[in-house]
Design an enzyme around this catalytic site. Structure first.
Site, PDB file in Angstrom:
ATOM      1  NE  ARG A   1      46.306  48.131  37.184  1.00 49.83           N
ATOM      2  CZ  ARG A   1      46.347  49.015  36.204  1.00 49.83           C
ATOM      3  NH1 ARG A   1      45.671  50.131  36.290  1.00 49.83           N
ATOM      4  NH2 ARG A   1      47.076  48.794  35.144  1.00 49.83           N
ATOM      5  CE1 TYR A   2      42.010  47.624  34.149  1.00 47.75           C
ATOM      6  CE2 TYR A   2      40.952  46.702  36.089  1.00 47.75           C
ATOM      7  CZ  TYR A   2      41.740  46.546  34.968  1.00 47.75           C
ATOM      8  OH  TYR A   2      42.251  45.312  34.655  1.00 47.75           O
TER       9      TYR A   2
ATOM     10  NE  ARG B   1      36.782  48.593  34.901  1.00 51.56           N
ATOM     11  CZ  ARG B   1      37.480  49.221  33.963  1.00 51.56           C
ATOM     12  NH1 ARG B   1      37.333  50.530  33.770  1.00 51.56           N
ATOM     13  NH2 ARG B   1      38.345  48.568  33.210  1.00 51.56           N
TER      14      ARG B   1
ATOM     15  CB  CYS C   1      35.455  31.314  49.540  1.00 55.37           C
ATOM     16  SG  CYS C   1      36.357  32.744  48.938  1.00 55.37           S
TER      17      CYS C   1
ATOM     18  CB  CYS D   1      39.670  28.094  43.810  1.00 52.30           C
ATOM     19  SG  CYS D   1      37.926  28.510  43.834  1.00 52.30           S
TER      20      CYS D   1
ATOM     21  CB  CYS E   1      42.378  31.500  45.352  1.00 55.84           C
ATOM     22  SG  CYS E   1      41.680  33.110  45.730  1.00 55.84           S
TER      23      CYS E   1
ATOM     24  NE  ARG F   1      41.070  39.765  45.072  1.00 54.89           N
ATOM     25  CZ  ARG F   1      39.955  39.785  44.352  1.00 54.89           C
ATOM     26  NH1 ARG F   1      38.864  39.199  44.802  1.00 54.89           N
ATOM     27  NH2 ARG F   1      39.934  40.397  43.195  1.00 54.89           N
TER      28      ARG F   1
ATOM     29  CG  ASP G   1      46.197  36.072  37.954  1.00 52.94           C
ATOM     30  OD1 ASP G   1      46.381  36.586  36.840  1.00 52.94           O
ATOM     31  OD2 ASP G   1      45.177  36.270  38.639  1.00 52.94           O
TER      32      ASP G   1
ATOM     33  CG  ASP H   1      44.523  40.626  35.950  1.00 54.85           C
ATOM     34  OD1 ASP H   1      44.832  41.831  35.827  1.00 54.85           O
ATOM     35  OD2 ASP H   1      43.451  40.227  36.428  1.00 54.85           O
TER      36      ASP H   1
ATOM     37  CE  LYS I   1      39.600  41.499  34.647  1.00 49.82           C
ATOM     38  NZ  LYS I   1      39.628  42.694  35.500  1.00 49.82           N
TER      39      LYS I   1
END
Ligand code: SF4
Length: 423
Positions: free
Chosen positions: A139-140, A143, A152, A156, A159, A161, A320, A357, A364
């Site tokens: 995306r950037y 990186r 996981c 959460c 989440c 994702r 998000d 985001d 971000k």
């Protein structure tokens, strides 16, 4: 330093909020709860913790007869959206008598997860549209995000994702490490790789070492990062052997994820201390969540406690626009008010960057209370954390406003020479 004179002179509200802050900052063990008879060796074994996770409605009801109708219905439906999983260790942090327990809200499904709005998305950060190969998000410019697993230790409920993790929604995530690594090898601009998922620390030491070795062998990869909530959900995983392996790959940073000071137990403090002793710089990413950490005292306790655990509060994320998360999303206005109550009121190292985001994949965007009141070519008018107003003059160096001070003494040749010798 606190003394009786302070206490006597402080207003009652201030004393109460200081007492609450201090109480939130205390470190306690998660305890054994329902698992008193489990031998220490098992309890402290991360494999045992994973094997005994709470994953079904029946288990949850047995351990927590106080489930509300909303939680009951949410748990019945969870395995169609984002699976239920809670480690026994983390379950013990829940207060079963408190319907609004901030730990409970993060991991126990609620029926509101099925309520969706047209502006909510299953992939709010636009990761899939920035994936040149499956499991790699570029995306950037310099990186990449390297997704290594969809599992996981616990899930959460907010989440970002959730489309992918736990595979409850049928995403069928199968990363191909060879393809992901080949992409990084072919892109010399990638100097920073963030391993995430799911949680990379769920891998065995050997598997993780294999991946880190392959990434370290790429000459243009300067910097490795791991994003993990395992130190919080499963501190037993942070073994001396894991830390000894990780320290071979420096510079390697680790971002943990914790949202409430009660998650920072003595077990977590030990785990984080081990990582810090291995020379791994630690940062924390929190998500701003309604009735979890949308409170100035809670947030202050969280960031101060993180510093005591040698962790820099790194980001505070606006939650998000993930489908079914409205009941957990606090407003941006609340986030700005919290930031206002941190900046200047506590150690600068303890102040995270508050970010949104940008929905759809914009990356971000930092958001901050307004400290610049006005600005032109010559001056900036600022306010400080107390609301006091100051002016910073920006006249250019050749401005006629500058004159040689009458009191300024030009140093003699001898003095200049003797200064030069010193340096
Ligand atoms: S640990 Fe991270 S990836 Fe896993 S469910 Fe929580 S937020 Fe999602």
């Amino acid at each position: 330093m606190h003394n009786d004179a302070d206490t006597q002179s402080a207003p009652v509200d201030e004393q109460c909020s200081r007492a609450r802050l201090n109480s939130l900052k205390e470190f306690h063990s998660g305890g054994r709860g329902f698992w008193q008879n489990v031998p220490d060796a098992d309890w402290n074994d991360w494999h045992w913790q994973l094997k005994h996770r709470i994953t079904t409605l029946e288990q949850l009801q047995r351990l927590m007869p106080t489930l509300t109708p909303e939680e009951f219905a949410g748990t019945q439906l969870a395995n169609h959206k984002l699976a239920l999983a809670i480690t026994p260790y983390f379950f013990n942090l829940i207060d079963p008598a408190d319907e609004h327990c901030p730990i409970r809200r993060q991991v126990i499904p609620r029926v509101e997860e099925t309520h969706t709005a047209s502006w909510e998305m299953s992939d709010p950060c636009g990761e899939d549209s920035h994936s040149p190969v499956p499991g790699l998000v570029h995306r950037y410019p310099d990186r990449v995000l390297f997704l290594v697993t969809d599992r996981c230790a616990a899930y959460c409920r907010y989440c970002t994702r959730s489309r992918l993790v736990s595979n409850a929604a049928g995403y069928d995530f199968h990363p191909e490490f060879d393809k992901q690594i080949a992409y990084i090898e072919q892109h010399p601009e990638v100097r920073d790789v963030l391993l995430s998922g799911g949680d990379p620390l769920l891998f065995s030491d050997d598997k993780l070492e294999f991946l880190l070795t392959r990434l370290r062998a790429i000459p243009h990869v300067e910097f490795l990062r791991i994003g993990s909530r395992i130190p919080i959900f499963l501190p037993q995983r942070i073994t001396p052997a894991l830390c000894a392996m990780l320290k071979k790959f420096h510079p390697l940073f680790l971002s943990i994820h914790t949202n409430h000071p009660r998650e920072l137990t003595t077990e977590v403090r030990t785990a984080l201390g081990r990582l810090a002793e291995a020379g791994i710089p630690l940062g924390n990413q929190s998500v701003l969540l309604k009735q979890v950490n949308d409170d100035a005292t809670v947030m202050q306790a969280l960031v101060q406690k993180l510093l005591m655990c040698r962790v820099k509060p790194y980001y505070l994320y606006q939650c998000d626009l993930i489908t079914g998360s409205a009941h957990l999303r606090a407003s941006v206005r609340t986030g700005l008010e919290l930031m206002e109550k941190l900046r200047g009121h506590t150690t600068g190292y303890g102040v995270p960057t508050y970010v949104i985001d940008a929905p759809g994949g914009g990356g971000k965007v930092p958001v901050s209370p307004e400290y610049i009141l006005s600005r032109n070519r010559d001056r900036v008018v600022l306010r400080n954390y107390e609301g006091k107003v100051f002016e910073y003059i920006e006249g250019s160096a050749d401005s006629p406003a500058y004159k040689i001070s009458e009191n300024f003494e030009v140093p003699s040749h001898e003095r200049r020479e003797s200064c030069r010798e010193k340096f």
